[in-house]
Scaffold this active site. Structure first.
Site, PDB file in Angstrom:
ATOM      1  N   LYS A  80       0.854  -1.196   0.000  1.00 12.32           N
ATOM      2  CA  LYS A  80       0.000   0.000   0.000  1.00 12.32           C
ATOM      3  C   LYS A  80       0.884   1.238   0.000  1.00 12.32           C
ATOM      4  O   LYS A  80       1.904   1.291   0.709  1.00 12.32           O
ATOM      5  CB  LYS A  80      -0.888  -0.038   1.250  1.00 12.32           C
ATOM      6  CG  LYS A  80      -1.895   1.096   1.352  1.00 12.32           C
ATOM      7  CD  LYS A  80      -2.773   0.906   2.587  1.00 12.32           C
ATOM      8  CE  LYS A  80      -3.794   2.021   2.763  1.00 12.32           C
ATOM      9  NZ  LYS A  80      -4.606   1.828   3.981  1.00 12.32           N
ATOM     10  N   SER A 155      -9.514   1.891   3.155  1.00 15.34           N
ATOM     11  CA  SER A 155      -8.670   2.613   2.232  1.00 15.34           C
ATOM     12  C   SER A 155      -7.671   1.728   1.481  1.00 15.34           C
ATOM     13  O   SER A 155      -7.098   2.181   0.497  1.00 15.34           O
ATOM     14  CB  SER A 155      -7.910   3.700   2.993  1.00 15.34           C
ATOM     15  OG  SER A 155      -7.070   3.113   3.976  1.00 15.34           O
ATOM     16  N   SER A 179      -9.585  -0.467   7.379  1.00 12.46           N
ATOM     17  CA  SER A 179      -9.095  -0.378   5.999  1.00 12.46           C
ATOM     18  C   SER A 179      -8.410  -1.611   5.439  1.00 12.46           C
ATOM     19  O   SER A 179      -8.120  -1.644   4.251  1.00 12.46           O
ATOM     20  CB  SER A 179      -8.145   0.805   5.863  1.00 12.46           C
ATOM     21  OG  SER A 179      -8.901   1.973   5.760  1.00 12.46           O
TER      22      SER A 179
HETATM   23  N1  GLN Z   1     -12.844   4.107   6.678  1.00 12.60           N
HETATM   24  C1  GLN Z   1     -12.169   4.550   7.868  1.00 12.60           C
HETATM   25  C2  GLN Z   1     -11.813   6.005   7.742  1.00 12.60           C
HETATM   26  O1  GLN Z   1     -12.179   6.571   6.781  1.00 12.60           O
HETATM   27  C3  GLN Z   1     -10.987   3.697   8.127  1.00 12.60           C
HETATM   28  C4  GLN Z   1      -9.790   4.110   7.395  1.00 12.60           C
HETATM   29  C5  GLN Z   1      -8.605   3.253   7.725  1.00 12.60           C
HETATM   30  O2  GLN Z   1      -8.731   2.230   8.375  1.00 12.60           O
HETATM   31  N2  GLN Z   1      -7.460   3.722   7.295  1.00 12.60           N
HETATM   32  O3  GLN Z   1     -11.200   6.570   8.567  1.00 12.60           O
END
Ligand code: GLN
Length: 494
Positions: A80, A155, A179
Site C-alpha cells: 500500500k 482505504s 481499511s
Molecule cells: N474508513 C475509515 C476512515 O475513513 C478507516 C480508514 C482506515 O482504516 N485507514 O477513517
C-alpha cells in the site's frame, strides 16, 4: 492466465525453493497477468517492473549458489502506498506527497524483503488512508474485480483488488478503522488487522498513530499467516511496538492450533441490529453454524459501547490526523506551491492545492475537536467512550475465546454511491472501528456471496496477541465453507 499467477504465496515459495520455478518466471507471469487486468482494475499507483525483475534475477542467482530460500522467497507482493519503500514513489494517494521518494524501507517492508519477497508495486488508496472506497485517492479509481461498477472498499482498496484480481498473491494494507478488513470483505480476500503493536509502524505514514496497524491481505488463510509471520515482531524504532514473542501463525493456519471443539465463540448482539443487510447476516450465520457443527459453543455477548464507536472513532482519528498532517507544509516533503511570495502564503497555498476535500474535512474536524473550549466536550468524551469500548471487549473475552460477526453492514457499494455523503461512508465502518479503538486483532475472511455475486465478509476478533486462535477459526471456516477457491471471472478469463 499463466498457471503461476493462479497460485498462492505458499505454493509459489515452495516451487521456488525446490527449484521448480525461477523467481524470474514467477515475476514475469505476474507482470504479464497484471498488464492484462490492470487497465480494468487500476489497483496500482506504481508498478516496479524493472526493480522486480532485477530482484528476481538476484534471487535466482542466490538460490543457485546454495543460499537457503527465505520464508517468502520468490513471492510477489504489493505494498500500500502509505508504506515507505526505499527509492520508490510513496504518495499516500495524495498530491501533497507527489515526487516524494523515501530514503528508507518501512520495517514491515524490510522484513518481507528480508524473507525473500519481491515487491511488484505500490497500491492505490484513499488519500492518507481516509476513506472506505479508495475513491478519495487523488490519482485514480480502483474497481472491484468482482464487479467493475463497484468499489473495492478502502482505504486499502488497491491492495485488496490486486490480490483478488490475481495480480499478486499477497499484499500489505493498513487498518486504522477497518481499511484492511473492509476491502477484504468486499473482494473475497483474507485481511488481518493485527493487535496494535504487533507489526512495527516505522515507515508507515501516520494517519492516526494510536489506531494504525499494517497487516496482510491474501487469498488463503495460510498465505495471510505467512505474511504476518514475516512482518510481526519487536522493532526498537517504534516505541509502541510490542516485545511479546511472535506466535506460530502458520501452524494455526494449518490446523495445528486451537481445537474448534470446545471453543467459545461469541456473537456480538450489537453487530446484528438495524442496517445489517440480510444476505450478509445469513452469510455470517453460516459461519456460526459451521463452528457449532465442529463442536464450538456459540454464546451471545453484548458490546453495548458499540453505539458510540463511530462517533468516538471519527473524533480520535481526526484529532490525531490533524496533528500528524501538520508536517506537510511544502518544506520537507513532496509538493510545494511555486507561486507564493511569503512563507506563510507558501504553507497555505501548498496545503490548499495539495490536500483533497476529505483530508481537509478531517483536519478541520480534528482541529476543532482539540481546540480550547471544545476539547472536553469532544476529544475527552471520545476517549472516555474508547475506554468503555475496551472494557466491553475485556468483559466479552472473559466469557468467550473469539467473537464472530459481520465485517461490514453491506456488500460492496457502487462507485460514486456514497461519495457525496461522508456520513454514509463513515457508517460503513460500524463493525470494524472497535478493534482499532481497543487494539484487539481482527480478521475478515470470505464466507459466501450474495445472489448478485458480491462477496460477503465474516469478521473474527480475538484477545490481544491471540492471532493464533483467529487463524485456527479462519482455517476451519475456510475448509468448511469452501468459498475461497472462487476467482472473479476477470482474473481467470484473460
Ligand atoms: N474508513 C475509515 C476512515 O475513513 C478507516 C480508514 C482506515 O482504516 N485507514 O477513517
Amino acid at each position: 492466465m499463466t498457471d503461476l499467477a493462479r497460485l498462492g504465496a505458499g505454493p509459489l515459495r515452495d516451487l521456488f525453493a525446490r527449484g521448480e520455478a525461477s523467481a524470474v518466471e514467477i515475476v514475469r507471469a505476474h507482470l504479464d497477468h497484471l498488464g492484462r487486468v490492470e487497465p480494468r482494475v487500476e489497483a496500482f499507483l506504481s508498478v516496479m517492473a524493472d526493480a522486480a525483475q532485477t530482484r528476481a534475477v538476484w534471487l535466482d542467482r542466490s538460490r543457485s549458489s546454495g543460499e537457503p530460500a527465505g520464508a517468502l522467497a520468490g513471492v510477489p507482493v504489493a505494498i500500500k502506498d502509505v508504506l515507505c519503500v526505499r527509492g520508490a514513489p510513496t504518495t499516500c494517494g495524495s498530491r501533497i506527497l507527489e515526487g516524494f521518494r523515501p530514503p528508507f524501507d518501512a520495517t514491515c517492508v524490510k522484513s518481507l524483503v528480508d524473507a525473500g519477497a519481491v515487491i511488484l508495486g505500490k497500491t492505490n488508496m484513499d488519500e492518507f488512508a481516509m476513506g472506505s472506497s479508495t475513491e478519495h485517492s487523488a490519482f485514480k479509481r480502483t474497481r472491484n474485480p468482482w464487479d467493475l461498477e463497484r468499489v473495492p472498499g478502502g482505504s486499502s482498496g488497491g491492495s485488496a483488488a490486486a490480490v483478488a484480481a490475481r495480480e499478486v498473491p499477497l499484499a500489505v494494507g493498513t487498518d486504522t478503522g477497518g481499511s484492511i478488513r473492509q476491502p477484504a470483505a468486499f473482494t473475497a480476500t483474507v485481511g488481518l488487522k493485527p493487535t496494535y503493536g504487533r507489526v512495527s509502524r516505522y515507515g508507515l505514514v501516520a494517519f492516526a498513530s494510536s489506531l494504525d496497524q499494517a497487516g496482510p491481505i491474501a487469498r488463503t488463510v495460510r498465505d495471510a499467516a505467512m505474511g504476518l509471520s514475516a512482518m510481526a515482531g519487536h522493532d526498537p524504532r517504534d516505541m509502541t511496538s510490542s516485545v511479546e514473542p511472535v506466535a506460530d501463525y502458520i501452524g494455526a493456519a494449518e490446523g495445528r492450533g486451537r481445537e474448534i471443539a470446545g471453543l467459545r465463540v461469541g456473537v456480538p448482539r450489537e453487530f446484528f441490529g438495524r442496517g445489517l443487510d440480510p444476505e450478509v447476516a445469513a452469510g455470517v450465520r453460516r459461519c456460526h453454524d459451521a463452528l457449532a457443527a465442529r463442536g464450538a459453543e456459540i454464546v451471545e455477548v453484548s458490546l453495548p459501547a458499540t453505539d458510540f464507536a463511530i462517533a468516538a472513532y471519527y473524533l480520535v482519528a481526526t484529532a490525531e490526523a490533524s496533528s500528524n498532517l501538520a508536517r506537510y507544509d511544502g518544506v520537507r516533503y513532496g509538493f510545494r506551491d511555486p507561486h507564493a511570495s511569503t512563507l506563510k502564503e507558501m504553507y497555505g497555498r501548498t496545503r490548499q492545492a495539495g490536500f483533497g476535500p476529505e483530508v481537509k474535512r478531517r483536519i478541520m474536524l480534528g482541529t476543532y475537536a482539540l481546540s480550547a473550549g471544545y476539547y472536553d466536550a469532544y476529544y475527552l468524551k471520545a476517549m472516555r467512550a474508547r475506554t468503555l469500548i475496551r472494557s466491553d471487549f475485556a468483559r466479552a473475552f472473559e466469557k468467550v475465546d473469539v467473537l464472530v460477526g459481520p465485517t461490514t453492514p453491506t456488500p460492496a457499494f457502487r462507485l460514486g454511491e456514497k461519495l457525496d455523503d461522508p456520513l454514509a461512508m463513515y457508517l460503513s465502518d460500524i463493525y470494524t472501528v472497535t478493534a482499532n479503538l481497543s487494539g484487539v486483532p481482527a480478521m475478515s475472511i470470505p464466507c459466501g456471496f450474495t445472489k448478485a455475486g458480491l462477496p460477503i465478509g465474516c469478521q473474527i476478533l480475538g484477545r490481544y496477541f491471540d492471532e493464533p486462535t483467529i487463524f485456527s477459526v479462519a482455517a476451519a471456516l475456510e475448509s468448511d465453507l469452501n468459498v475461497m477457491k472462487q476467482a472473479p471471472p476477470l482474473a481467470v478469463d484473460d
